[in-house]
Design a protein around this motif. Structure first.
Motif, short mmCIF file in Angstrom:
data_model
loop_
_atom_site.label_atom_id
_atom_site.label_comp_id
_atom_site.label_asym_id
_atom_site.label_seq_id
_atom_site.Cartn_x
_atom_site.Cartn_y
_atom_site.Cartn_z
N ILE A 182 -5.51 -1.98 7.28
CA ILE A 182 -4.89 -0.80 6.69
C ILE A 182 -5.98 -0.05 5.95
O ILE A 182 -6.72 -0.64 5.14
N GLU A 183 -6.12 1.22 6.25
CA GLU A 183 -7.08 2.05 5.53
C GLU A 183 -6.33 2.78 4.40
O GLU A 183 -5.32 3.44 4.64
N PHE A 184 -6.81 2.60 3.18
CA PHE A 184 -6.21 3.29 2.03
C PHE A 184 -7.32 3.90 1.20
O PHE A 184 -8.51 3.63 1.42
N TYR A 185 -6.94 4.71 0.24
CA TYR A 185 -7.93 5.43 -0.57
C TYR A 185 -7.84 5.07 -2.04
O TYR A 185 -6.75 4.91 -2.60
N ASP A 186 -9.00 4.95 -2.66
CA ASP A 186 -9.16 4.97 -4.11
C ASP A 186 -10.28 5.96 -4.40
O ASP A 186 -10.49 6.90 -3.63
N ALA A 187 -11.03 5.78 -5.46
CA ALA A 187 -12.10 6.73 -5.78
C ALA A 187 -13.25 5.99 -6.44
O ALA A 187 -13.08 4.93 -7.02
N ARG A 188 -14.43 6.57 -6.35
CA ARG A 188 -15.61 5.98 -6.98
C ARG A 188 -16.19 6.97 -8.01
O ARG A 188 -15.95 8.18 -7.94
N VAL A 189 -16.94 6.44 -8.96
CA VAL A 189 -17.52 7.26 -10.02
C VAL A 189 -18.78 6.58 -10.55
O VAL A 189 -18.87 5.35 -10.57
N VAL A 191 0.84 -1.20 0.00
CA VAL A 191 0.00 0.00 0.00
C VAL A 191 0.87 1.25 0.00
O VAL A 191 0.53 2.27 -0.61
N GLY A 192 2.03 1.17 0.67
CA GLY A 192 2.95 2.30 0.67
C GLY A 192 3.46 2.61 -0.73
O GLY A 192 3.57 3.78 -1.14
N LEU A 193 3.77 1.56 -1.50
CA LEU A 193 4.18 1.74 -2.89
C LEU A 193 3.04 2.34 -3.70
O LEU A 193 3.24 3.22 -4.55
N TYR A 194 1.83 1.88 -3.45
CA TYR A 194 0.61 2.39 -4.11
C TYR A 194 0.50 3.90 -3.86
O TYR A 194 0.29 4.68 -4.80
N LEU A 217 -3.02 9.42 2.59
CA LEU A 217 -2.15 8.26 2.57
C LEU A 217 -2.68 7.17 3.51
O LEU A 217 -3.59 7.40 4.31
N GLN A 218 -2.09 5.97 3.43
CA GLN A 218 -2.53 4.84 4.24
C GLN A 218 -2.47 5.15 5.73
O GLN A 218 -1.66 5.94 6.20
N LYS A 219 -3.35 4.46 6.45
CA LYS A 219 -3.40 4.60 7.90
C LYS A 219 -3.55 3.22 8.50
O LYS A 219 -4.40 2.43 8.06
N HIS A 220 -2.73 2.90 9.50
CA HIS A 220 -2.80 1.59 10.14
C HIS A 220 -3.79 1.62 11.30
O HIS A 220 -3.77 2.56 12.11
#
Length: 575
Positions: A169-176, A125-128, A144-147
């Protein structure tokens, strides 16, 4: 500014233009790739045409997971370039091109072991996150990611099973809203001069004695009239129909495409208590549990599809698969009674010769563009997130290296309709809510749908205050959204409204059948329907909805496809 209006009058005018003029680029296919290609070509100053056999976005581009994402799972395949490209596009859409349509969305990645899995997952996720920041010019477009500890994860996702994780791990993407993105792209292309017509099928390619493709023979599916469209280059962006499009030309080159079915279920928003979505890996694909304002979208699957391509449908086995994997982590078990909608789409996967189709989940989503014949460019593969890059590549190939270099793509700096002034109109949210008697939630829905074009929708209500009322069948929508679909967004039929625009087909238990009378009442005078035509539209949509509901009770693709196609199409198709 006068906003682009796609409607029956515009369609007739553009059909006449298609028959009379010669275009630099003719794009076949009105999905996200085709619409994006038309916008790319038009903004380069090219005389551009776009034709679509059905309604805009009616194929794969309205049946996706509704995500704009880098593809976290592709890091497992070491597809770093693909992920980096997609994350760059995600950043552009969120920050500049379509901030009203594309929204940052947090997801939890549940962890089963406390140390080893957290460590390697954090690296991934860090690389992401790093690729996303680099792609955005060293700026963050999502957090950014959050543990999270187990307790923290359960606070963010209250309905997760306690034994399903030790942390997250909480990470972000997006919806549409995928279909709305396509319709917006199409209208944006028209804004910059493109000529376009839906329900206009290519039935043959024009090819000279030297083998060069010089246009296409098209059929107006509303009237049956056929005519030629002349073009210096033709781009086929037809997804799972790519091989059919190529076969219309005399050529030995081309792309081979596998149709892979992905299905989703929809459940009410209050059925799962959570503040974030969830990302899960399964033995066949990945499973997203995605929150929207009024519901959750859960999917997907990844299986080869061998039936007709126009109306893919989920089977009972598909639905059970998604329920089983969702319930593996959900404390509040979902049942079939909780499902308010389902849908299925076909991914156009590039299929290498000799590839085992049972392993379609491992086929790369990277796109390929090639000249299938002189003057005919085929593009396939890829995914919704990278539509802009695909469009750029297709136009570059059609122009050739020198002309492409002389007139490069500029769509990375062209906001879509509704993006201009979006931040300013958001600040009027409370004022709009007060004036029209809406909740701020209702205004947020309209802002996320229309962006700064909300003023055009409000103008319809000012002309006819009755359009400000909520639909009786579903109070998520106001009646003006139906009118906007007919006057500005190219809807020609009830199914166009209820599937791609006012999206009740995939989010209500009866697939929008209970809204048919009210929607037809609004649409009929705007689309010029008489009483007989209105009755036919209503009967056809109800038959379609019933067939879709019956199909999802079948156990195999063949049985489900047969049941679905027993309902006749409102407009006969060449597909």
């Amino acid at each position: 500014m006068t906003i682009p209006a796609l409607n029956p009058q515009q369609r007739e005018e553009h059909l006449a233009t298609l028959a009379e003029e010669t275009f630099d680029i003719l794009v076949i296919g009105g999905g996200v790739t085709g619409a994006g290609t038309a916008l790319d070509a038009a903004t380069r100053g090219l005389k551009t045409a776009l034709v679509e056999a059905q309604d805009y976005a009616s194929g794969t581009s309205s049946r996706s997971s509704r995500l704009v994402h880098g593809g976290l799972r592709y890091l497992y395949n070491l597809d770093f370039a693909l992920v980096a490209e997609a994350l760059k596009e995600r950043g552009l859409l969120i920050s500049k091109l379509a901030p009203h349509l594309v929204k940052a969305q947090p997801f939890l990645w549940p962890l089963k072991t406390p140390v080893i899995e957290r460590t390697y997952s954090a690296v991934g996720v860090g690389l992401y996150d790093a690729l996303a920041v680099i792609g955005a010019g060293m700026h963050k477009t999502v957090p950014l990611q959050k543990h999270l500890s187990k307790k923290g994860a359960m606070q963010r996702f209250a309905d997760v099973r306690p034994d399903a994780l030790v942390g997250a791990i909480e990470f972000y993407d997006a919806r549409v809203d995928d279909a709305r993105l396509v319709i917006n792209l199409t209208r944006s292309a028209v804004r910059y001069g493109a000529t376009t017509a839906s329900r206009t099928a290519v039935v043959g390619l024009l090819q000279g004695a030297d083998g060069r493709v010089t246009g296409a023979k098209v059929r107006d599916m509303e009237t049956g009239r056929e005519f030629d469209v002349k073009a210096k280059a033709v781009i086929g962006a037809t997804g799972v129909w790519t091989e059919d499009t190529q076969s219309m030309a005399t050529t030995r080159a081309g792309l081979k495409v596998l149709a892979s079915k992905g299905i989703h279920i929809v459940v009410p928003r209050d059925r799962i208590k959570a503040e974030a979505g969830m990302f899960l890996r399964t033995e066949k694909s990945v499973l997203f549990i995605i929150p929207w304002q009024h519901y959750w979208v859960i999917g997907t699957t990844d299986t080869a599809w061998h039936e007709q391509l126009e109306h893919p449908v989920p089977t009972a086995a598909d639905i059970d698969y998604v329920l089983e994997h969702a319930n593996a982590v959900l404390d509040a078990k979902l049942t079939r009674d909780d499902i308010i909608g389902t849908y299925a789409g076909l991914r156009p996967l590039l299929q290498p010769v000799g590839q085992d189709e049972a392993k379609s989940a491992k086929v790369s989503r990277e796109h390929t563009t090639l000249e299938a014949a002189p003057g005919l460019v085929s593009i396939a593969g890829g995914k919704l997130t990278t539509y802009r890059v695909m469009a750029k590549d297709a136009v570059d190939v059609a122009l050739g290296k020198q002309r492409a270099a002389e007139t490069p793509s500029i769509t990375d700096n062209v906001p879509l309709l509704g993006a201009d002034g979006y931040s300013a109109v958001v600040r009027r949210r409370d004022e709009i809510a007060k004036k029209y008697g809406w909740s701020t939630g209702q205004v947020d829905h309209l802002l996320d749908t229309y962006g700064s074009e909300i003023d055009a929708l409000l103008a319809l209500i000012d002309e006819d205050p009755d359009l400000g009322r909520q639909l009786k069948a579903c109070d998520w929508y106001v009646r003006a959204e139906v009118a906007f679909a007919c006057r500005y967004e190219g809807a020609l039929h009830l199914e166009d409204i209820l599937i791609q625009r006012v999206r009740l087909n995939s989010s209500t238990p009866d697939r929008g059948a209970s809204a048919v009378d009210e929607v037809a009442e609004i649409a009929a005078p705007l689309l010029g329907w008489d009483a007989d035509r209105t009755t036919a539209e209503k009967e056809n949509y109800r038959a379609r909805a019933a067939a879709e509901l019956a199909a999802q009770e079948q156990t195999t693709d063949a049985e489900a496809s047969k049941v679905r196609t027993e309902a006749p199409d409102m407009v006969p198709s060449t597909l």
